[in-house]
Motif scaffolding. Structure first.
Motif, PDB file in Angstrom:
ATOM      1  N   VAL A 227     -81.265   2.873 -34.804  1.00  0.00           N
ATOM      2  CA  VAL A 227     -81.391   4.136 -35.544  1.00  0.00           C
ATOM      3  C   VAL A 227     -80.231   4.277 -36.521  1.00  0.00           C
ATOM      4  O   VAL A 227     -80.417   4.608 -37.708  1.00  0.00           O
ATOM      5  CB  VAL A 227     -81.435   5.335 -34.571  1.00  0.00           C
ATOM      6  CG1 VAL A 227     -81.402   6.657 -35.340  1.00  0.00           C
ATOM      7  CG2 VAL A 227     -82.691   5.259 -33.697  1.00  0.00           C
ATOM      8  N   GLU A 228     -79.025   3.999 -36.045  1.00  0.00           N
ATOM      9  CA  GLU A 228     -77.855   4.106 -36.919  1.00  0.00           C
ATOM     10  C   GLU A 228     -77.940   3.118 -38.073  1.00  0.00           C
ATOM     11  O   GLU A 228     -77.598   3.450 -39.225  1.00  0.00           O
ATOM     12  CB  GLU A 228     -76.584   3.856 -36.107  1.00  0.00           C
ATOM     13  CG  GLU A 228     -76.290   4.948 -35.075  1.00  0.00           C
ATOM     14  CD  GLU A 228     -75.074   4.611 -34.226  1.00  0.00           C
ATOM     15  OE1 GLU A 228     -74.367   3.626 -34.562  1.00  0.00           O
ATOM     16  OE2 GLU A 228     -74.838   5.325 -33.227  1.00  0.00           O
ATOM     17  N   ARG A 231     -80.499   4.310 -40.667  1.00  0.00           N
ATOM     18  CA  ARG A 231     -79.982   5.471 -41.398  1.00  0.00           C
ATOM     19  C   ARG A 231     -78.872   5.068 -42.375  1.00  0.00           C
ATOM     20  O   ARG A 231     -78.769   5.624 -43.468  1.00  0.00           O
ATOM     21  CB  ARG A 231     -79.500   6.545 -40.424  1.00  0.00           C
ATOM     22  CG  ARG A 231     -80.678   7.178 -39.677  1.00  0.00           C
ATOM     23  CD  ARG A 231     -80.345   8.504 -39.015  1.00  0.00           C
ATOM     24  NE  ARG A 231     -81.579   9.146 -38.587  1.00  0.00           N
ATOM     25  CZ  ARG A 231     -82.335   9.913 -39.362  1.00  0.00           C
ATOM     26  NH1 ARG A 231     -81.962  10.141 -40.622  1.00  0.00           N
ATOM     27  NH2 ARG A 231     -83.433  10.460 -38.911  1.00  0.00           N
ATOM     28  N   GLU A 232     -78.094   4.084 -41.994  1.00  0.00           N
ATOM     29  CA  GLU A 232     -77.064   3.594 -42.914  1.00  0.00           C
ATOM     30  C   GLU A 232     -77.694   2.962 -44.149  1.00  0.00           C
ATOM     31  O   GLU A 232     -77.182   3.113 -45.273  1.00  0.00           O
ATOM     32  CB  GLU A 232     -76.175   2.576 -42.200  1.00  0.00           C
ATOM     33  CG  GLU A 232     -75.019   2.075 -43.055  1.00  0.00           C
ATOM     34  CD  GLU A 232     -74.084   1.151 -42.305  1.00  0.00           C
ATOM     35  OE1 GLU A 232     -73.286   0.461 -42.958  1.00  0.00           O
ATOM     36  OE2 GLU A 232     -74.168   1.112 -41.058  1.00  0.00           O
ATOM     37  N   THR A 234     -80.420   3.891 -45.476  1.00  0.00           N
ATOM     38  CA  THR A 234     -81.214   4.889 -46.217  1.00  0.00           C
ATOM     39  C   THR A 234     -80.409   6.147 -46.528  1.00  0.00           C
ATOM     40  O   THR A 234     -80.958   7.241 -46.591  1.00  0.00           O
ATOM     41  CB  THR A 234     -82.474   5.269 -45.409  1.00  0.00           C
ATOM     42  OG1 THR A 234     -82.076   5.746 -44.114  1.00  0.00           O
ATOM     43  CG2 THR A 234     -83.404   4.069 -45.238  1.00  0.00           C
ATOM     44  N   GLY A 236     -78.516   7.851 -44.782  1.00  0.00           N
ATOM     45  CA  GLY A 236     -78.542   8.828 -43.710  1.00  0.00           C
ATOM     46  C   GLY A 236     -79.855   9.556 -43.546  1.00  0.00           C
ATOM     47  O   GLY A 236     -80.010  10.364 -42.618  1.00  0.00           O
ATOM     48  N   GLN A 237     -80.841   9.246 -44.399  1.00  0.00           N
ATOM     49  CA  GLN A 237     -82.072  10.025 -44.402  1.00  0.00           C
ATOM     50  C   GLN A 237     -83.156   9.482 -43.466  1.00  0.00           C
ATOM     51  O   GLN A 237     -83.936  10.249 -42.902  1.00  0.00           O
ATOM     52  CB  GLN A 237     -82.641  10.103 -45.829  1.00  0.00           C
ATOM     53  CG  GLN A 237     -81.743  10.847 -46.796  1.00  0.00           C
ATOM     54  CD  GLN A 237     -82.328  10.895 -48.207  1.00  0.00           C
ATOM     55  OE1 GLN A 237     -83.322  10.220 -48.507  1.00  0.00           O
ATOM     56  NE2 GLN A 237     -81.705  11.680 -49.065  1.00  0.00           N
ATOM     57  N   GLY A 238     -83.249   8.187 -43.337  1.00  0.00           N
ATOM     58  CA  GLY A 238     -84.355   7.591 -42.614  1.00  0.00           C
ATOM     59  C   GLY A 238     -85.470   7.177 -43.557  1.00  0.00           C
ATOM     60  O   GLY A 238     -85.367   7.321 -44.779  1.00  0.00           O
ATOM     61  N   ILE A 258     -85.775   7.172 -36.659  1.00  0.00           N
ATOM     62  CA  ILE A 258     -85.542   6.621 -38.012  1.00  0.00           C
ATOM     63  C   ILE A 258     -86.465   7.226 -39.065  1.00  0.00           C
ATOM     64  O   ILE A 258     -86.445   6.802 -40.218  1.00  0.00           O
ATOM     65  CB  ILE A 258     -85.689   5.088 -38.011  1.00  0.00           C
ATOM     66  CG1 ILE A 258     -87.104   4.661 -37.631  1.00  0.00           C
ATOM     67  CG2 ILE A 258     -84.667   4.454 -37.090  1.00  0.00           C
ATOM     68  CD1 ILE A 258     -87.323   3.148 -37.669  1.00  0.00           C
ATOM     69  N   ARG A 260     -87.439  10.051 -41.633  1.00  0.00           N
ATOM     70  CA  ARG A 260     -86.749  11.094 -42.370  1.00  0.00           C
ATOM     71  C   ARG A 260     -87.520  12.409 -42.265  1.00  0.00           C
ATOM     72  O   ARG A 260     -88.736  12.409 -41.991  1.00  0.00           O
ATOM     73  CB  ARG A 260     -86.564  10.706 -43.832  1.00  0.00           C
ATOM     74  CG  ARG A 260     -87.837  10.604 -44.640  1.00  0.00           C
ATOM     75  CD  ARG A 260     -87.554  10.224 -46.080  1.00  0.00           C
ATOM     76  NE  ARG A 260     -87.169  11.379 -46.881  1.00  0.00           N
ATOM     77  CZ  ARG A 260     -86.556  11.311 -48.063  1.00  0.00           C
ATOM     78  NH1 ARG A 260     -86.225  10.130 -48.562  1.00  0.00           N
ATOM     79  NH2 ARG A 260     -86.256  12.388 -48.739  1.00  0.00           N
ATOM     80  N   ARG A 286     -87.989  18.469 -37.702  1.00  0.00           N
ATOM     81  CA  ARG A 286     -87.868  17.637 -38.903  1.00  0.00           C
ATOM     82  C   ARG A 286     -89.202  17.467 -39.629  1.00  0.00           C
ATOM     83  O   ARG A 286     -89.295  16.689 -40.574  1.00  0.00           O
ATOM     84  CB  ARG A 286     -87.309  16.263 -38.518  1.00  0.00           C
ATOM     85  CG  ARG A 286     -85.937  16.341 -37.849  1.00  0.00           C
ATOM     86  CD  ARG A 286     -85.005  15.204 -38.172  1.00  0.00           C
ATOM     87  NE  ARG A 286     -85.613  13.899 -38.220  1.00  0.00           N
ATOM     88  CZ  ARG A 286     -85.528  12.979 -37.245  1.00  0.00           C
ATOM     89  NH1 ARG A 286     -84.890  13.269 -36.113  1.00  0.00           N
ATOM     90  NH2 ARG A 286     -86.063  11.794 -37.383  1.00  0.00           N
TER      91      ARG A 286
END
Length: 347
Positions: A227-228, A231-232, A234, A236-238, A258, A260, A286
């Motif tokens: 997941v991290e 997000r890295e 993208t 931080g968005q996913g 993951i 967004r 979300r």
């Protein structure tokens, strides 16, 4: 004839069984040229899905029509055809809406009392609604023929996931799962115009194939680390669209993690505890959509077939081992041990 049967976990045999015959006017008998072993077959092989001793197995095949019932008009003896992994009548309310897997008169190959695809021949109920005719010349092209076999399940299932995830031109897509369905999900996402495709997997040969199919990034981590990592990649968005092609608690939790805000998950992994990976509170907060399920691949074949025939897509590399019918038990063992991605069975 000879066909593959399962007697107990890890006990796959090729045995003599009765020849298929026309039982109803809408039936056809198809002589199988190619079939294959599916990742979902492994749940029965491992004892995680119940089967009766001696039950047929296999649900992906293509071949030549040998005989038809009096009401069959869509195909004739001698036609090269592919069969989706379920049969369907093509005329009930669900079929006309494109949901052939919910056909009122449908069924699954390998169910108790029905033929399985991993054999020499198959009786096909509702042949008019089920079978799709292929160009006769494809029978002499081994690569093309194996690519066309993917229409029976994995390509259509990957496409179903991409559609459920709302893949669109310019989107960022993440694919959870590096099996044949996940790899076909990568292919489907590229076909639908995704700009960035992140493949999650840690088997080098499979992620290399994912790159060949269109993946722009590979994430080898699992769980929270995956997941991290996504997000890295993208900011931080996913991802806008996430394809879930495994069906476990961890894979579904990763898919949710993951995606967004405002994105969607297309899930096609056969569920094995995956429901516990869905946090509705997170999805509600979300605005994440969840769509998918068992893929109605019969409805996708007319759309996908032309792209295989003209070379726009080539899913044939998902097959990394070929066996004859006698080699099917070895093929199951290889896939169970993950030394093969997907085994092709050539009669």
């Amino acid at each position: 004839m000879r066909a593959t049967v399962i007697h107990a976990p890890h006990d796959i045999r090729v045995e003599e069984v009765p020849d298929p015959v026309i039982q109803r006017p809408g039936d056809a008998v198809v002589r199988v040229l190619l079939s294959c072993i599916c990742g979902s077959d492994l749940w029965a092989y491992r004892g995680e899905a119940a089967r009766e001793p001696g039950q047929r197995i296999g649900h992906e095949f293509l071949g030549v029509v040998e005989e038809t019932g009096s009401e069959v008009t869509g195909v004739t003896p001698g036609d090269l055809v592919v069969a989706p992994f379920t049969w369907s009548d093509g005329v009930c309310d669900y079929c006309t809406e494109g949901l052939t897997t919910s056909c009122e008169h449908g069924g699954f190959w390998g169910n108790a009392g029905s033929d399985g695809g991993q054999g020499e021949a198959v009786r096909v109920p509702h042949a008019n609604g089920t079978l799709v005719k292929l160009p006769a010349e494809a029978a002499s092209d081994e690569r093309l023929l194996s690519a066309l076999l993917t229409l029976s399940d994995v390509l259509g299932t990957g496409h179903h996931a991409a559609v459920g995830a709302g893949v669109r031109p310019g989107a960022t897509v993440a694919v959870v799962g590096d099996g044949a369905v996940g790899l076909c999900g990568v292919l489907a996402a590229r076909r639908l115009g995704a700009e960035r495709i992140i493949a999650l997997g840690r088997h080098r040969t499979r992620t290399d194939l994912a790159r060949t199919f269109g993946a722009t990034d590979v994430v080898a981590e699992r769980g929270e680390a995956a997941v991290e990592a996504v997000r890295e990649l993208t900011r931080g968005q996913g991802a806008h669209s996430v394809i879930e092609a495994v069906g476990t608690e961890q894979s579904m939790a990763t898919a949710v993690g993951i995606t967004r805000p405002g994105g969607a998950i297309g899930y096609v992994g056969a569920p094995h505890g995956s429901g516990t990976g869905v946090d509705l509170g997170v999805m509600f907060g979300r605005n994440i959509a969840l769509r998918g399920g068992i893929a109605p691949v019969r409805g996708y074949i007319p759309e996908l077939l032309p792209d295989i025939l003209d070379g726009t897509i080539d899913p044939s590399p998902v097959f990394d081992r070929t066996v004859d019918l006698d080699g099917v038990p070895v093929g199951y063992k290889a896939m169970d041990e993950r030394t093969s991605l997907k085994v092709l069975v050539r009669n």
